[in-house]
Design a protein around this motif. Structure first.
Motif, mmCIF file in Angstrom:
data_model
loop_
_atom_site.group_PDB
_atom_site.id
_atom_site.type_symbol
_atom_site.label_atom_id
_atom_site.label_comp_id
_atom_site.label_asym_id
_atom_site.label_seq_id
_atom_site.Cartn_x
_atom_site.Cartn_y
_atom_site.Cartn_z
ATOM 1 N N ASP A 93 0.803 -1.218 0.000
ATOM 2 C CA ASP A 93 0.000 0.000 0.000
ATOM 3 C C ASP A 93 0.839 1.272 0.000
ATOM 4 O O ASP A 93 0.309 2.375 -0.062
ATOM 5 N N ILE A 94 2.136 1.136 0.068
ATOM 6 C CA ILE A 94 3.029 2.301 0.074
ATOM 7 C C ILE A 94 3.344 2.645 -1.381
ATOM 8 O O ILE A 94 4.334 2.195 -1.952
ATOM 9 N N THR A 95 2.482 3.446 -1.961
ATOM 10 C CA THR A 95 2.583 3.763 -3.393
ATOM 11 C C THR A 95 2.775 5.248 -3.655
ATOM 12 O O THR A 95 2.762 5.663 -4.802
ATOM 13 N N TYR A 96 2.969 6.028 -2.630
ATOM 14 C CA TYR A 96 2.924 7.480 -2.750
ATOM 15 C C TYR A 96 4.251 8.174 -2.444
ATOM 16 O O TYR A 96 4.335 9.398 -2.515
ATOM 17 N N THR A 106 -3.712 -1.827 -11.141
ATOM 18 C CA THR A 106 -4.477 -0.685 -11.640
ATOM 19 C C THR A 106 -3.708 0.597 -11.379
ATOM 20 O O THR A 106 -2.991 0.715 -10.390
ATOM 21 N N LEU A 107 -3.905 1.572 -12.261
ATOM 22 C CA LEU A 107 -3.250 2.873 -12.107
ATOM 23 C C LEU A 107 -4.214 3.871 -11.490
ATOM 24 O O LEU A 107 -5.410 3.854 -11.784
ATOM 25 N N ASP A 108 -3.691 4.737 -10.656
ATOM 26 C CA ASP A 108 -4.473 5.826 -10.071
ATOM 27 C C ASP A 108 -4.613 6.906 -11.140
ATOM 28 O O ASP A 108 -3.661 7.616 -11.444
ATOM 29 N N GLU A 109 -5.804 7.017 -11.699
ATOM 30 C CA GLU A 109 -6.027 7.952 -12.806
ATOM 31 C C GLU A 109 -6.021 9.409 -12.367
ATOM 32 O O GLU A 109 -5.974 10.307 -13.203
ATOM 33 N N ALA A 149 4.778 4.555 -15.780
ATOM 34 C CA ALA A 149 4.205 3.220 -15.618
ATOM 35 C C ALA A 149 4.607 2.364 -16.808
ATOM 36 O O ALA A 149 4.372 2.742 -17.955
ATOM 37 N N GLU A 150 5.220 1.228 -16.524
ATOM 38 C CA GLU A 150 5.657 0.302 -17.562
ATOM 39 C C GLU A 150 4.804 -0.963 -17.459
ATOM 40 O O GLU A 150 4.864 -1.669 -16.455
ATOM 41 N N PRO A 151 3.992 -1.246 -18.481
ATOM 42 C CA PRO A 151 3.119 -2.421 -18.445
ATOM 43 C C PRO A 151 3.887 -3.738 -18.657
ATOM 44 O O PRO A 151 4.794 -3.818 -19.481
ATOM 45 N N TYR A 152 3.481 -4.730 -17.879
ATOM 46 C CA TYR A 152 3.976 -6.108 -17.993
ATOM 47 C C TYR A 152 2.746 -7.008 -17.952
ATOM 48 O O TYR A 152 2.302 -7.405 -16.881
ATOM 49 N N ASN A 154 -0.645 -7.987 -17.301
ATOM 50 C CA ASN A 154 -1.773 -7.394 -16.564
ATOM 51 C C ASN A 154 -1.336 -6.579 -15.343
ATOM 52 O O ASN A 154 -2.166 -6.245 -14.505
ATOM 53 N N ILE A 155 -0.048 -6.284 -15.221
ATOM 54 C CA ILE A 155 0.409 -5.445 -14.115
ATOM 55 C C ILE A 155 1.249 -4.292 -14.656
ATOM 56 O O ILE A 155 1.690 -4.310 -15.803
ATOM 57 N N TYR A 156 1.457 -3.323 -13.797
ATOM 58 C CA TYR A 156 2.308 -2.170 -14.113
ATOM 59 C C TYR A 156 3.416 -2.088 -13.072
ATOM 60 O O TYR A 156 3.186 -2.332 -11.886
ATOM 61 N N VAL A 157 4.597 -1.723 -13.526
ATOM 62 C CA VAL A 157 5.654 -1.296 -12.617
ATOM 63 C C VAL A 157 5.630 0.217 -12.685
ATOM 64 O O VAL A 157 5.782 0.803 -13.760
ATOM 65 N N VAL A 158 5.396 0.861 -11.536
ATOM 66 C CA VAL A 158 5.209 2.307 -11.480
ATOM 67 C C VAL A 158 6.373 2.947 -10.734
ATOM 68 O O VAL A 158 6.690 2.568 -9.607
ATOM 69 N N GLN A 159 6.984 3.924 -11.394
ATOM 70 C CA GLN A 159 8.071 4.692 -10.790
ATOM 71 C C GLN A 159 7.527 6.051 -10.383
ATOM 72 O O GLN A 159 7.065 6.819 -11.228
#
Length: 177
Positions: A93-96, A106-109, A149-152, A154-159
């Protein structure tokens, strides 16, 4: 010689050490959060060309099975992550926090995010990889950078954007340690 091995002996550590060690940890401690950082994680946080195998590799976050990656110097992000974990948050949950990379389905739009080409596209086309790298390189300024966000599949690696530089007072406090 290897200054970090007893007797200076070479060849005692595995290639791709972060991936090897994290996978061993994950096998033994399945539910313990794994956070990676340092030069290896920083340089391999998104898809990258690997000179050992002469091939394009996935984000080290995926191959290491780590929960969170810290890139850059990390003086602020490590403290923010420790505070979040101490408050009871789950690592996923530490995405911020600036200066971190995480994976998500999912991406935070609501956050401005640049979607990079998928790993599959990068592997298929060297020009796509070069364009993606240019976009990443153009997003290094901590004051103007966007999330990447780099798609792989059905998931994303988000920097997240890079951590802001330390103030003079913060730098003095670090060096006072």
């Amino acid at each position: 010689t290897d200054a970090y091995t007893p007797g200076g002996e070479m060849g005692k550590r595995p290639d791709y050490a972060t991936v090897v060690y994290c996978n061993l940890i994950r096998r033994t401690y399945k539910d313990v959060p794994i956070l990676i950082g340092g030069i290896e994680a920083s340089l391999r946080r998104l898809a990258h060309y690997d000179y050992w195998s002469e091939s394009l590799k996935r984000s080290i976050l995926l191959d290491s099975q780590a929960d969170l990656l810290m890139y850059g110097m990390g003086e602020k992000s490590i403290v923010e992550i420790a505070d979040a974990l101490n408050s009871g948050m789950e690592a996923r949950d530490i995405t911020y926090i600036d200066g971190t990379v995480f994976q998500t389905e999912t991406l935070d739009e609501s956050l401005p995010t640049i979607i990079l080409p998928s790993y599959e596209r990068l592997k298929a086309d060297k020009r796509e990889y070069a364009a993606s790298f240019k976009q990443q390189y153009s997003n290094c300024d901590p004051f103007t950078a966007k999330r990447l966000a780099e798609p792989y599949g059905n998931i994303y690696v988000v920097q997240n954007p890079p951590q802001k530089p330390l103030t003079t007072e913060e730098m003095d406090a670090v060096y006072a340690l």
